[in-house]
Design a protein around this motif. Structure first.
Motif, short mmCIF file in Angstrom:
data_model
loop_
_atom_site.label_atom_id
_atom_site.label_comp_id
_atom_site.label_asym_id
_atom_site.label_seq_id
_atom_site.Cartn_x
_atom_site.Cartn_y
_atom_site.Cartn_z
N THR A 160 -4.92 8.62 -4.94
CA THR A 160 -5.88 7.53 -4.71
C THR A 160 -5.12 6.22 -4.69
O THR A 160 -4.45 5.85 -5.65
CB THR A 160 -6.97 7.49 -5.79
N ASP A 203 -4.20 6.13 6.48
CA ASP A 203 -4.99 7.07 5.69
C ASP A 203 -5.52 6.43 4.42
O ASP A 203 -6.45 6.95 3.81
CB ASP A 203 -4.15 8.30 5.32
N TYR A 204 -4.91 5.33 4.00
CA TYR A 204 -5.32 4.62 2.80
C TYR A 204 -5.95 3.26 3.12
O TYR A 204 -5.97 2.36 2.27
CB TYR A 204 -4.11 4.48 1.85
N GLY A 205 -6.45 3.12 4.32
CA GLY A 205 -7.15 1.92 4.71
C GLY A 205 -6.26 0.71 4.89
O GLY A 205 -6.73 -0.42 4.86
N LYS A 235 0.83 -1.19 0.00
CA LYS A 235 0.00 0.00 0.00
C LYS A 235 0.87 1.24 0.00
O LYS A 235 0.57 2.22 -0.67
CB LYS A 235 -0.92 -0.01 1.21
N HIS A 251 -5.49 2.10 -2.90
CA HIS A 251 -6.27 1.13 -2.12
C HIS A 251 -7.70 1.62 -1.89
O HIS A 251 -8.30 1.42 -0.84
CB HIS A 251 -5.56 0.88 -0.79
N GLU A 270 -8.79 4.59 -1.44
CA GLU A 270 -8.91 5.80 -0.61
C GLU A 270 -8.20 6.97 -1.28
O GLU A 270 -7.11 6.79 -1.85
CB GLU A 270 -8.29 5.56 0.77
N THR A 271 -8.80 8.15 -1.19
CA THR A 271 -8.21 9.35 -1.79
C THR A 271 -7.90 10.36 -0.70
O THR A 271 -8.76 10.65 0.16
CB THR A 271 -9.17 9.98 -2.81
N ASN A 272 -6.67 10.87 -0.71
CA ASN A 272 -6.25 11.88 0.25
C ASN A 272 -5.43 12.95 -0.45
O ASN A 272 -4.79 12.69 -1.48
CB ASN A 272 -5.39 11.25 1.35
N TYR A 312 -7.90 -3.37 -6.34
CA TYR A 312 -7.41 -2.01 -6.61
C TYR A 312 -6.15 -2.10 -7.48
O TYR A 312 -5.04 -1.96 -6.98
CB TYR A 312 -7.11 -1.28 -5.31
#
Length: 194
Positions: free
Chosen positions: A129, A168-170, A4, A131, A133-135, A104
Protein backbone atom coordinates in the motif's frame (compact mmCIF):
# COMPACT_ATOMS: atom_id res chain seq x y z
CA UNK A 1 7.27 10.44 -8.99
CA UNK A 2 10.46 9.46 -7.26
CA UNK A 3 8.76 9.76 -3.89
CA UNK A 4 6.01 7.40 -4.75
CA UNK A 5 8.46 4.94 -6.14
CA UNK A 6 10.54 5.14 -3.02
CA UNK A 7 7.52 4.40 -0.90
CA UNK A 8 6.70 1.40 -2.97
CA UNK A 9 10.26 0.28 -2.58
CA UNK A 10 10.05 0.58 1.14
CA UNK A 11 6.89 -1.47 1.16
CA UNK A 12 8.47 -4.15 -0.92
CA UNK A 13 11.13 -4.47 1.68
CA UNK A 14 8.42 -5.43 4.26
CA UNK A 15 7.41 -8.37 2.16
CA UNK A 16 10.17 -10.48 3.62
CA UNK A 17 8.26 -10.93 6.92
CA UNK A 18 6.22 -14.01 7.86
CA UNK A 19 2.82 -15.09 6.56
CA UNK A 20 2.25 -18.35 8.40
CA UNK A 21 4.13 -18.67 11.63
CA UNK A 22 3.18 -22.24 12.48
CA UNK A 23 6.75 -23.54 12.11
CA UNK A 24 8.76 -20.43 11.31
CA UNK A 25 10.87 -18.46 13.80
CA UNK A 26 10.05 -14.79 14.25
CA UNK A 27 12.62 -12.04 13.67
CA UNK A 28 12.61 -8.28 14.26
CA UNK A 29 14.32 -6.26 11.51
CA UNK A 30 17.43 -4.61 12.96
CA UNK A 31 16.90 -0.96 12.06
CA UNK A 32 18.46 0.26 15.33
CA UNK A 33 21.81 -1.19 14.31
CA UNK A 34 21.48 0.14 10.76
CA UNK A 35 21.49 -3.38 9.32
CA UNK A 36 18.47 -2.84 7.08
CA UNK A 37 17.90 -0.68 4.01
CA UNK A 38 15.02 0.16 1.68
CA UNK A 39 16.40 1.73 -1.47
CA UNK A 40 15.07 2.79 -4.84
CA UNK A 41 16.45 3.59 -8.29
CA UNK A 42 14.58 5.53 -10.96
CA UNK A 43 15.66 6.95 -14.29
CA UNK A 44 16.22 10.69 -14.56
CA UNK A 45 14.79 11.65 -17.96
CA UNK A 46 16.41 8.57 -19.49
CA UNK A 47 19.88 10.10 -19.09
CA UNK A 48 21.01 8.84 -15.68
CA UNK A 49 19.53 7.54 -12.42
CA UNK A 50 18.34 8.92 -9.11
CA UNK A 51 19.01 6.69 -6.12
CA UNK A 52 17.55 7.12 -2.67
CA UNK A 53 16.28 5.38 0.42
CA UNK A 54 13.81 5.54 3.28
CA UNK A 55 15.59 6.07 6.57
CA UNK A 56 12.73 5.26 8.97
CA UNK A 57 10.85 1.96 8.84
CA UNK A 58 10.08 -1.03 11.03
CA UNK A 59 9.09 -4.60 10.43
CA UNK A 60 9.42 -8.26 11.19
CA UNK A 61 9.63 -11.55 9.35
CA UNK A 62 9.23 -15.28 9.89
CA UNK A 63 11.71 -17.79 8.56
CA UNK A 64 12.51 -21.48 9.08
CA UNK A 65 14.79 -23.28 6.59
CA UNK A 66 12.86 -26.49 7.23
CA UNK A 67 9.52 -24.86 6.41
CA UNK A 68 10.25 -22.22 3.79
CA UNK A 69 6.64 -22.08 2.63
CA UNK A 70 5.72 -20.57 6.03
CA UNK A 71 8.02 -17.56 5.51
CA UNK A 72 6.54 -14.07 5.44
CA UNK A 73 7.10 -10.42 6.29
CA UNK A 74 5.43 -7.17 7.25
CA UNK A 75 6.77 -3.64 7.07
CA UNK A 76 5.76 -0.05 7.70
CA UNK A 77 7.70 2.83 6.14
CA UNK A 78 7.63 6.49 7.16
CA UNK A 79 7.41 8.30 3.82
CA UNK A 80 8.76 11.59 5.19
CA UNK A 81 12.11 9.82 5.80
CA UNK A 82 12.81 9.68 2.05
CA UNK A 83 16.35 10.80 1.23
CA UNK A 84 17.78 11.16 -2.29
CA UNK A 85 20.67 13.39 -1.15
CA UNK A 86 19.05 16.54 -2.57
CA UNK A 87 16.84 18.51 -0.15
CA UNK A 88 14.85 20.43 -2.77
CA UNK A 89 14.18 17.31 -4.83
CA UNK A 90 13.10 15.41 -1.72
CA UNK A 91 10.69 18.23 -0.83
CA UNK A 92 9.18 18.02 -4.31
CA UNK A 93 8.87 14.23 -4.22
CA UNK A 94 7.12 14.42 -0.85
CA UNK A 95 4.71 17.10 -2.07
CA UNK A 96 1.23 16.40 -3.44
CA UNK A 97 2.77 16.32 -6.94
CA UNK A 98 4.02 12.82 -6.13
CA UNK A 99 3.95 11.03 -2.76
CA UNK A 100 1.77 13.52 -0.89
CA UNK A 101 3.25 12.72 2.52
CA UNK A 102 0.69 14.95 4.25
CA UNK A 103 -2.14 12.72 3.06
CA UNK A 104 -0.26 9.39 2.96
CA UNK A 105 2.42 9.42 5.70
CA UNK A 106 3.12 5.68 5.64
CA UNK A 107 3.51 2.81 3.23
CA UNK A 108 2.98 -0.79 4.26
CA UNK A 109 3.71 -4.27 3.02
CA UNK A 110 2.03 -7.45 4.25
CA UNK A 111 3.04 -10.74 2.73
CA UNK A 112 0.42 -13.22 1.60
CA UNK A 113 2.60 -16.10 0.45
CA UNK A 114 6.08 -17.44 -0.20
CA UNK A 115 7.12 -19.90 -2.90
CA UNK A 116 10.56 -21.50 -2.50
CA UNK A 117 12.56 -21.67 -5.73
CA UNK A 118 15.74 -23.13 -4.22
CA UNK A 119 17.46 -23.78 -0.89
CA UNK A 120 18.13 -20.07 -0.32
CA UNK A 121 15.76 -18.37 -2.77
CA UNK A 122 12.07 -17.81 -3.30
CA UNK A 123 9.29 -15.49 -4.44
CA UNK A 124 7.64 -13.38 -1.75
CA UNK A 125 4.13 -12.21 -2.60
CA UNK A 126 2.23 -9.54 -0.70
CA UNK A 127 0.07 -6.44 -0.62
CA UNK A 128 1.91 -3.14 -0.96
CA UNK A 129 0.00 0.00 0.00
CA UNK A 130 1.52 3.25 -1.22
CA UNK A 131 -0.03 6.65 -1.92
CA UNK A 132 -3.41 5.24 -0.91
CA UNK A 133 -3.32 2.43 -3.48
CA UNK A 134 -2.86 -1.28 -2.73
CA UNK A 135 -1.44 -3.76 -5.24
CA UNK A 136 -0.09 -7.28 -5.16
CA UNK A 137 3.67 -7.43 -5.72
CA UNK A 138 6.08 -10.31 -6.20
CA UNK A 139 9.70 -10.02 -5.08
CA UNK A 140 12.40 -12.62 -5.69
CA UNK A 141 14.37 -12.90 -2.43
CA UNK A 142 17.65 -14.54 -1.43
CA UNK A 143 18.94 -15.63 1.97
CA UNK A 144 22.29 -13.90 2.50
CA UNK A 145 23.14 -15.85 5.64
CA UNK A 146 22.12 -16.85 9.16
CA UNK A 147 23.77 -17.78 12.43
CA UNK A 148 24.77 -16.73 15.94
CA UNK A 149 25.99 -13.20 16.59
CA UNK A 150 28.74 -12.08 19.05
CA UNK A 151 26.12 -10.94 21.60
CA UNK A 152 24.36 -14.25 22.17
CA UNK A 153 21.60 -13.74 19.63
CA UNK A 154 20.71 -15.38 16.34
CA UNK A 155 20.34 -13.48 13.06
CA UNK A 156 19.22 -14.03 9.49
CA UNK A 157 19.59 -11.67 6.54
CA UNK A 158 17.86 -11.38 3.16
CA UNK A 159 17.85 -9.26 0.04
CA UNK A 160 15.34 -8.79 -2.75
CA UNK A 161 14.34 -6.47 -5.55
CA UNK A 162 11.35 -5.81 -7.78
CA UNK A 163 10.05 -3.27 -10.28
CA UNK A 164 7.08 -1.02 -9.47
CA UNK A 165 4.90 0.73 -12.04
CA UNK A 166 4.18 4.16 -10.55
CA UNK A 167 0.81 4.52 -12.28
CA UNK A 168 -0.37 1.46 -10.34
CA UNK A 169 -0.07 3.61 -7.21
CA UNK A 170 -1.84 6.66 -8.61
CA UNK A 171 1.39 8.48 -9.43
CA UNK A 172 0.95 10.21 -12.75
CA UNK A 173 4.17 10.14 -14.77
CA UNK A 174 2.55 10.76 -18.16
CA UNK A 175 4.39 14.09 -18.56
CA UNK A 176 7.75 12.35 -18.19
CA UNK A 177 9.72 10.01 -20.49
CA UNK A 178 8.67 6.34 -20.42
CA UNK A 179 11.94 5.44 -18.68
CA UNK A 180 10.61 7.22 -15.58
CA UNK A 181 7.31 5.38 -15.39
CA UNK A 182 8.65 2.59 -13.20
CA UNK A 183 11.16 2.20 -10.41
CA UNK A 184 13.42 -0.49 -9.06
CA UNK A 185 13.03 -1.28 -5.39
CA UNK A 186 15.86 -2.98 -3.50
CA UNK A 187 15.53 -4.21 0.07
CA UNK A 188 18.13 -5.80 2.31
CA UNK A 189 17.83 -6.47 6.00
CA UNK A 190 19.11 -8.43 8.93
CA UNK A 191 16.71 -9.72 11.57
CA UNK A 192 17.25 -10.70 15.18
CA UNK A 193 15.39 -13.81 16.29
CA UNK A 194 12.97 -13.20 19.15
Amino acid sequence: MIKKTAIATALSAAALVGVSQAQAADYVIDTDGQHAFIQFKISHLGYSYILGNFEEFSGSFSYDPEHLEASGAELEVQIASLNSNHAERDKHILSDDFLDVGEYPTATFNSTGFEPTGDDTGILTGELTLHGETNTVEMPVTLIGEGKDPWGGYRAGFEGSTMLILADYGIDMSDFPAAMHDLELYVTFEGIRR
